[in-house]
Design a protein around this motif. Sequence first.
Motif, PDB file in Angstrom:
ATOM      1  N   ILE A 197      29.766   5.070  15.876  1.00 40.42           N
ATOM      2  CA  ILE A 197      29.433   3.740  15.344  1.00 40.42           C
ATOM      3  C   ILE A 197      29.878   2.734  16.401  1.00 40.42           C
ATOM      4  CG2 ILE A 197      29.913   2.106  13.481  1.00 40.42           C
ATOM      5  CD1 ILE A 197      30.263   4.625  11.667  1.00 40.42           C
ATOM      6  N   PRO A 198      28.953   1.863  16.884  1.00 41.17           N
ATOM      7  CA  PRO A 198      29.265   1.046  18.057  1.00 41.17           C
ATOM      8  C   PRO A 198      30.213  -0.111  17.760  1.00 41.17           C
ATOM      9  CG  PRO A 198      27.005   0.633  17.340  1.00 41.17           C
ATOM     10  CD  PRO A 198      27.558   1.693  16.438  1.00 41.17           C
ATOM     11  N   ILE A 199      31.471   0.221  17.472  1.00 46.50           N
ATOM     12  CA  ILE A 199      32.486  -0.811  17.229  1.00 46.50           C
ATOM     13  C   ILE A 199      33.421  -0.808  18.434  1.00 46.50           C
ATOM     14  CG2 ILE A 199      34.393  -1.536  15.732  1.00 46.50           C
ATOM     15  CD1 ILE A 199      32.902  -0.057  13.435  1.00 46.50           C
ATOM     16  N   ASP A 200      33.411  -1.917  19.188  1.00 41.77           N
ATOM     17  CA  ASP A 200      34.129  -1.956  20.461  1.00 41.77           C
ATOM     18  C   ASP A 200      35.495  -2.615  20.310  1.00 41.77           C
ATOM     19  OD1 ASP A 200      34.805  -1.825  23.056  1.00 41.77           O
ATOM     20  OD2 ASP A 200      33.264  -3.166  23.837  1.00 41.77           O
ATOM     21  N   PHE A 201      36.411  -1.940  19.579  1.00 45.96           N
ATOM     22  CA  PHE A 201      37.795  -2.403  19.499  1.00 45.96           C
ATOM     23  C   PHE A 201      38.666  -1.380  20.216  1.00 45.96           C
ATOM     24  CE2 PHE A 201      36.490  -4.391  15.285  1.00 45.96           C
ATOM     25  CZ  PHE A 201      36.423  -5.673  15.819  1.00 45.96           C
ATOM     26  N   PRO A 202      39.775  -1.820  20.814  1.00 45.36           N
ATOM     27  CA  PRO A 202      40.667  -0.849  21.461  1.00 45.36           C
ATOM     28  C   PRO A 202      41.020   0.285  20.489  1.00 45.36           C
ATOM     29  CG  PRO A 202      41.388  -3.074  21.935  1.00 45.36           C
ATOM     30  CD  PRO A 202      40.261  -3.197  20.952  1.00 45.36           C
ATOM     31  N   THR A 254      38.996   2.663  19.347  1.00 45.24           N
ATOM     32  CA  THR A 254      37.853   3.326  18.691  1.00 45.24           C
ATOM     33  C   THR A 254      37.213   4.302  19.686  1.00 45.24           C
ATOM     34  OG1 THR A 254      36.286   1.635  19.410  1.00 45.24           O
ATOM     35  CG2 THR A 254      37.316   1.308  17.245  1.00 45.24           C
ATOM     36  N   PRO A 255      36.559   5.389  19.173  1.00 43.06           N
ATOM     37  CA  PRO A 255      35.900   6.337  20.085  1.00 43.06           C
ATOM     38  C   PRO A 255      34.920   5.624  21.012  1.00 43.06           C
ATOM     39  CG  PRO A 255      35.857   7.193  17.836  1.00 43.06           C
ATOM     40  CD  PRO A 255      36.428   5.806  17.762  1.00 43.06           C
ATOM     41  N   PHE A 256      34.223   4.607  20.482  1.00 47.43           N
ATOM     42  CA  PHE A 256      33.220   3.883  21.260  1.00 47.43           C
ATOM     43  C   PHE A 256      33.876   3.151  22.432  1.00 47.43           C
ATOM     44  CE2 PHE A 256      30.291   0.075  21.544  1.00 47.43           C
ATOM     45  CZ  PHE A 256      29.281   0.772  22.197  1.00 47.43           C
ATOM     46  N   ASN A 257      34.994   2.452  22.147  1.00 47.81           N
ATOM     47  CA  ASN A 257      35.711   1.713  23.190  1.00 47.81           C
ATOM     48  C   ASN A 257      36.252   2.667  24.255  1.00 47.81           C
ATOM     49  OD1 ASN A 257      38.710   0.799  24.034  1.00 47.81           O
ATOM     50  ND2 ASN A 257      37.414  -1.012  23.881  1.00 47.81           N
ATOM     51  N   ARG A 258      36.799   3.805  23.807  1.00 46.78           N
ATOM     52  CA  ARG A 258      37.328   4.795  24.766  1.00 46.78           C
ATOM     53  C   ARG A 258      36.192   5.343  25.632  1.00 46.78           C
ATOM     54  NH1 ARG A 258      40.557   6.625  20.336  1.00 46.78           N
ATOM     55  NH2 ARG A 258      39.202   8.438  20.052  1.00 46.78           N
ATOM     56  N   GLY A 259      34.997   5.507  25.018  1.00 45.39           N
ATOM     57  CA  GLY A 259      33.831   6.016  25.750  1.00 45.39           C
ATOM     58  C   GLY A 259      33.393   5.065  26.855  1.00 45.39           C
ATOM     59  N   ALA A 261      36.766  16.061  35.342  1.00 44.78           N
ATOM     60  CA  ALA A 261      36.312  16.514  34.017  1.00 44.78           C
ATOM     61  C   ALA A 261      36.971  15.732  32.871  1.00 44.78           C
ATOM     62  CB  ALA A 261      36.600  18.008  33.845  1.00 44.78           C
ATOM     63  N   LYS A 262      38.181  15.199  33.111  1.00 45.09           N
ATOM     64  CA  LYS A 262      38.948  14.584  32.008  1.00 45.09           C
ATOM     65  C   LYS A 262      38.192  13.494  31.235  1.00 45.09           C
ATOM     66  CE  LYS A 262      43.638  15.917  32.210  1.00 45.09           C
ATOM     67  NZ  LYS A 262      43.509  17.024  33.149  1.00 45.09           N
ATOM     68  N   PRO A 263      37.632  12.457  31.930  1.00 43.84           N
ATOM     69  CA  PRO A 263      36.957  11.393  31.161  1.00 43.84           C
ATOM     70  C   PRO A 263      35.721  11.886  30.393  1.00 43.84           C
ATOM     71  CG  PRO A 263      36.950  10.892  33.531  1.00 43.84           C
ATOM     72  CD  PRO A 263      37.719  12.143  33.358  1.00 43.84           C
ATOM     73  N   PHE A 264      35.137  13.005  30.831  1.00 42.28           N
ATOM     74  CA  PHE A 264      33.948  13.518  30.135  1.00 42.28           C
ATOM     75  C   PHE A 264      34.286  14.008  28.723  1.00 42.28           C
ATOM     76  CE2 PHE A 264      32.261  13.423  34.368  1.00 42.28           C
ATOM     77  CZ  PHE A 264      30.927  13.105  34.169  1.00 42.28           C
ATOM     78  N   GLU A 265      35.550  14.415  28.530  1.00 43.81           N
ATOM     79  CA  GLU A 265      36.002  14.825  27.194  1.00 43.81           C
ATOM     80  C   GLU A 265      35.734  13.699  26.187  1.00 43.81           C
ATOM     81  OE1 GLU A 265      38.077  17.791  26.626  1.00 43.81           O
ATOM     82  OE2 GLU A 265      37.208  18.254  28.574  1.00 43.81           O
ATOM     83  N   VAL A 266      36.053  12.487  26.623  1.00 41.76           N
ATOM     84  CA  VAL A 266      35.991  11.314  25.747  1.00 41.76           C
ATOM     85  C   VAL A 266      34.540  10.846  25.578  1.00 41.76           C
ATOM     86  CG1 VAL A 266      36.821   8.937  25.478  1.00 41.76           C
ATOM     87  CG2 VAL A 266      38.243  10.623  26.643  1.00 41.76           C
ATOM     88  N   LEU A 267      33.776  10.992  26.656  1.00 45.66           N
ATOM     89  CA  LEU A 267      32.415  10.445  26.673  1.00 45.66           C
ATOM     90  C   LEU A 267      31.496  11.053  25.623  1.00 45.66           C
ATOM     91  CD1 LEU A 267      31.368  10.013  30.386  1.00 45.66           C
ATOM     92  CD2 LEU A 267      31.073   8.377  28.548  1.00 45.66           C
ATOM     93  N   ALA A 268      31.543  12.380  25.502  1.00 47.18           N
ATOM     94  CA  ALA A 268      30.557  13.066  24.648  1.00 47.18           C
ATOM     95  C   ALA A 268      30.611  12.564  23.215  1.00 47.18           C
ATOM     96  CB  ALA A 268      30.775  14.569  24.695  1.00 47.18           C
ATOM     97  N   SER A 269      31.814  12.424  22.643  1.00 46.58           N
ATOM     98  CA  SER A 269      31.863  12.031  21.230  1.00 46.58           C
ATOM     99  C   SER A 269      31.638  10.533  21.040  1.00 46.58           C
ATOM    100  CB  SER A 269      33.179  12.473  20.574  1.00 46.58           C
ATOM    101  OG  SER A 269      34.247  11.919  21.253  1.00 46.58           O
ATOM    102  N   ALA A 270      31.646   9.769  22.147  1.00 45.33           N
ATOM    103  CA  ALA A 270      31.404   8.323  22.014  1.00 45.33           C
ATOM    104  C   ALA A 270      29.912   8.011  21.954  1.00 45.33           C
ATOM    105  CB  ALA A 270      32.032   7.591  23.188  1.00 45.33           C
TER     106      ALA A 270
END
Length: 457
Positions: free
Chosen positions: A193-198, A200-205, A180-189
């Motif tokens: 805004i699709p900015i792929d820097f270490p 950022t929510p998007f990068n963590r997703g 379940a842990k990684p799903f926490e991060v996925l939903a809000s990603a």
Amino acid sequence: MFKQKSNASGGKDLPPGNTGWPLIGESIEFLSTGRKGQPEKFIFDRMTKFSSKVFKTSLFCEPAAVFCGAAGNKFLFSNENKLVTAWWPNSVNKIFPSSNQTSSQEESKRMRKLLPQFLKPEALQRYISTMDAIAQRHFAFDWDNKQQVTVFPLAKMYTFSIACRLFLSMEDREQLEKFAKPFEVLASAIIAIPIDFPGTPFNRGIRASNLVRKELAKIIKQRKIDLAENKASPTQDILSHMLTTADENGQYMNEMDIANRILGCLLSHDTASAAITFVVKYLAELPQVYNKVLEEQKEIAKAKAPGELLNWEDIQKMKYSWNVACEVMRLAPPLQGAFREAMTDFTYADYTIPKGWKLYWSANSTHRNPECFPEPEKFEPSRFDGNGPAPYTFVPFGGGPRMCPGKEYARLEILVFMHNVVKKFKWEKLLPQENIIVDPLPIPAKGLPICLHPHNP
């Protein structure tokens, strides 16, 4: 209301509106009004300023038109695959890459063909007792003998446990918690805004989705072995079904596609957990509504033999409880809205919508609109009596061919939860003024901590 156009550049008017900053447009305001707990503000401010039917903006690096009201919903839902088609922000394709290079639109279409066997009433009826058994275990483990609990994380664990059992036959508590842990991060990603820097929510997703897919690949490999050795059944869950069912061309899905699809299925459990959390919130605030739900559920419980699990007939008796859940989803829609893309130029409400523009519908443009729901701020479950609200006004699951295929599944897990929670407890909110944030689902800012008062046995 509309007509198709051969050419949108002939000087016809685009909808009124503001496209905001270069590139990012109005994305930050669109997301931040939600994070401040007022997702409807972005929509209603612009409906007032520009047009109550349709206005232009720019979201997620794309020119967009927001369609408002029941007429806007009807137009988008009934022109699916004629004038409009599904679209997701780029962030979704990055988080759900498909090995065969189809877009998330294609994946979604294929998924919709596959899921109905699992989501049709006969199949769902079989799941009710499983859901009830999981709910009873959930309450025994996470609620009993506790004075206080935080509802949102527990609601997520409940819906996630059901999804993992029905899709993967996964029941081990430790494995579930780790998974379940990684799903926490996925939903809000997903809507970020699709900015792929270490950082950022998007990068963590993206990192979280890779982690989940790796875990799923292991489960899939093991299941293939179990199926070959007759240790697993081809009909025991969605995973077995995907591995043993060929498409119309006789092709079987490859392992990575199956992992992506299961990932999408598991992610959709979040909408039901948001709805459940708000049911608990409103029942704490409205004792007269709580009492009527309790009365209905006690009648059902009274007719059961000791240890007998809920069944389809019991669910059909939960009419008032479902009206309450619907009114909760009207005021706090788990799905705030969704995107489409214009397949061709067309005119709507006398404005030109160019081919390729992204189109957004918003649940709040009708759910909180006094023309659709008189006194929209008032909690009134009787709105859903009889035939219920007018068509295209109540859209917590979307509409048209793209209506959420899990709508009935969500109804069952919400009602099974309501049955178990009111039978066991009364409760009160520990933070009476707790804020609501939308990111991308509506959630109480602190997760809705409550104080439990168990009923006397």
